[in-house]
Design a protein around this motif. Structure first.
Motif, mmCIF file in Angstrom:
data_model
loop_
_atom_site.group_PDB
_atom_site.id
_atom_site.type_symbol
_atom_site.label_atom_id
_atom_site.label_comp_id
_atom_site.label_asym_id
_atom_site.label_seq_id
_atom_site.Cartn_x
_atom_site.Cartn_y
_atom_site.Cartn_z
ATOM 1 N N GLN A 3 7.632 -0.046 -1.715
ATOM 2 C CA GLN A 3 7.199 -1.099 0.213
ATOM 3 C C GLN A 3 5.530 -0.540 0.359
ATOM 4 O O GLN A 3 5.613 -1.263 1.074
ATOM 5 C CB GLN A 3 8.299 0.315 0.319
ATOM 6 C CG GLN A 3 8.983 -0.587 1.416
ATOM 7 C CD GLN A 3 9.452 -0.614 2.698
ATOM 8 O OE1 GLN A 3 10.294 0.311 1.998
ATOM 9 N NE2 GLN A 3 10.389 -0.839 3.672
ATOM 10 N N MET A 6 2.851 -2.601 -0.870
ATOM 11 C CA MET A 6 3.276 -4.147 0.105
ATOM 12 C C MET A 6 3.178 -4.150 1.120
ATOM 13 O O MET A 6 2.592 -5.148 2.077
ATOM 14 C CB MET A 6 5.366 -4.497 -0.303
ATOM 15 C CG MET A 6 5.779 -4.898 -1.586
ATOM 16 S SD MET A 6 4.847 -6.419 -1.808
ATOM 17 C CE MET A 6 5.807 -7.445 -0.970
ATOM 18 N N MET A 7 3.415 -2.938 2.197
ATOM 19 C CA MET A 7 3.213 -3.253 3.701
ATOM 20 C C MET A 7 1.414 -3.082 3.383
ATOM 21 O O MET A 7 1.195 -4.081 4.352
ATOM 22 C CB MET A 7 3.918 -1.839 4.193
ATOM 23 C CG MET A 7 3.367 -2.062 5.882
ATOM 24 S SD MET A 7 4.573 -0.377 6.320
ATOM 25 C CE MET A 7 4.526 0.507 5.628
ATOM 26 N N LYS A 8 1.209 -2.610 3.212
ATOM 27 C CA LYS A 8 -0.483 -2.298 2.677
ATOM 28 C C LYS A 8 -1.388 -3.590 2.080
ATOM 29 O O LYS A 8 -1.946 -3.793 3.187
ATOM 30 C CB LYS A 8 -1.441 -1.263 2.355
ATOM 31 C CG LYS A 8 -0.782 0.395 2.178
ATOM 32 C CD LYS A 8 -1.738 1.363 1.286
ATOM 33 C CE LYS A 8 -1.641 2.804 2.024
ATOM 34 N NZ LYS A 8 -2.103 3.562 1.074
ATOM 35 N N LEU A 9 -0.203 -3.718 1.568
ATOM 36 C CA LEU A 9 -0.649 -5.951 1.007
ATOM 37 C C LEU A 9 -0.723 -6.292 2.026
ATOM 38 O O LEU A 9 -1.426 -7.374 2.340
ATOM 39 C CB LEU A 9 -0.353 -5.781 -0.542
ATOM 40 C CG LEU A 9 -1.231 -7.529 -0.755
ATOM 41 C CD1 LEU A 9 -2.474 -7.680 -1.598
ATOM 42 C CD2 LEU A 9 -0.116 -7.249 -1.858
ATOM 43 N N GLY A 10 0.134 -6.280 2.798
ATOM 44 C CA GLY A 10 0.950 -7.185 3.799
ATOM 45 C C GLY A 10 -0.350 -7.382 5.165
ATOM 46 O O GLY A 10 -0.846 -8.140 5.566
ATOM 47 N N MET A 11 -0.558 -5.980 5.253
ATOM 48 C CA MET A 11 -0.985 -5.811 6.863
ATOM 49 C C MET A 11 -2.944 -6.681 6.062
ATOM 50 O O MET A 11 -4.021 -6.946 6.927
ATOM 51 C CB MET A 11 -1.568 -4.290 7.210
ATOM 52 C CG MET A 11 -0.336 -3.985 8.061
ATOM 53 S SD MET A 11 -0.137 -1.857 7.693
ATOM 54 C CE MET A 11 -1.423 -1.630 8.579
ATOM 55 N N LEU A 13 -4.111 -8.292 4.424
ATOM 56 C CA LEU A 13 -3.534 -9.950 4.113
ATOM 57 C C LEU A 13 -3.747 -10.678 5.810
ATOM 58 O O LEU A 13 -4.254 -11.752 5.513
ATOM 59 C CB LEU A 13 -2.991 -10.402 3.261
ATOM 60 C CG LEU A 13 -3.178 -10.191 1.558
ATOM 61 C CD1 LEU A 13 -1.674 -10.620 1.004
ATOM 62 C CD2 LEU A 13 -4.036 -11.264 1.268
ATOM 63 N N GLY A 14 -2.865 -10.094 6.331
ATOM 64 C CA GLY A 14 -2.977 -10.285 7.371
ATOM 65 C C GLY A 14 -4.003 -10.684 8.212
ATOM 66 O O GLY A 14 -4.604 -11.587 9.278
ATOM 67 N N VAL A 40 -5.768 -9.867 -3.823
ATOM 68 C CA VAL A 40 -4.805 -10.187 -4.112
ATOM 69 C C VAL A 40 -5.640 -10.552 -5.775
ATOM 70 O O VAL A 40 -3.958 -10.253 -6.422
ATOM 71 C CB VAL A 40 -4.327 -11.945 -3.919
ATOM 72 C CG1 VAL A 40 -3.418 -12.500 -4.822
ATOM 73 C CG2 VAL A 40 -3.728 -12.065 -1.959
ATOM 74 N N LYS A 43 -4.417 -6.737 -7.449
ATOM 75 C CA LYS A 43 -2.984 -6.528 -7.464
ATOM 76 C C LYS A 43 -2.538 -7.729 -8.780
ATOM 77 O O LYS A 43 -1.277 -7.176 -8.970
ATOM 78 C CB LYS A 43 -1.736 -6.992 -6.890
ATOM 79 C CG LYS A 43 -2.496 -5.931 -5.318
ATOM 80 C CD LYS A 43 -2.010 -5.127 -5.890
ATOM 81 C CE LYS A 43 -2.373 -3.362 -3.815
ATOM 82 N NZ LYS A 43 -2.171 -2.329 -4.636
#
Length: 52
Positions: A3, A6-11, A13-14, A40, A43
């Motif tokens: 998790q 995923m949070m680091k990846l989402g931030m 990409l955001g 991306v 990953k």
């Protein structure tokens, strides 16, 4: 993928999406897409070995 990852990846990409969406300079848009693509690609298991 955990998790936290995923949070680091989402931030990340955001931030790239925000730069792409709200900055009018085409060079910044291109750089945001390039950076997002590298994030991306690092990953994806198939591409990780090729980039190392």
């Amino acid at each position: 993928m955990t998790q936290t990852e995923m949070m680091k990846l989402g931030m990340a990409l955001g931030i790239c999406f925000a730069a792409y969406k709200f900055v009018g300079n085409p060079l910044v848009k291109t750089a945001a897409l390039a950076v997002g693509g590298v994030i991306v690609a690092r990953k994806v298991p198939v591409l990780t070995d090729a980039l190392a």
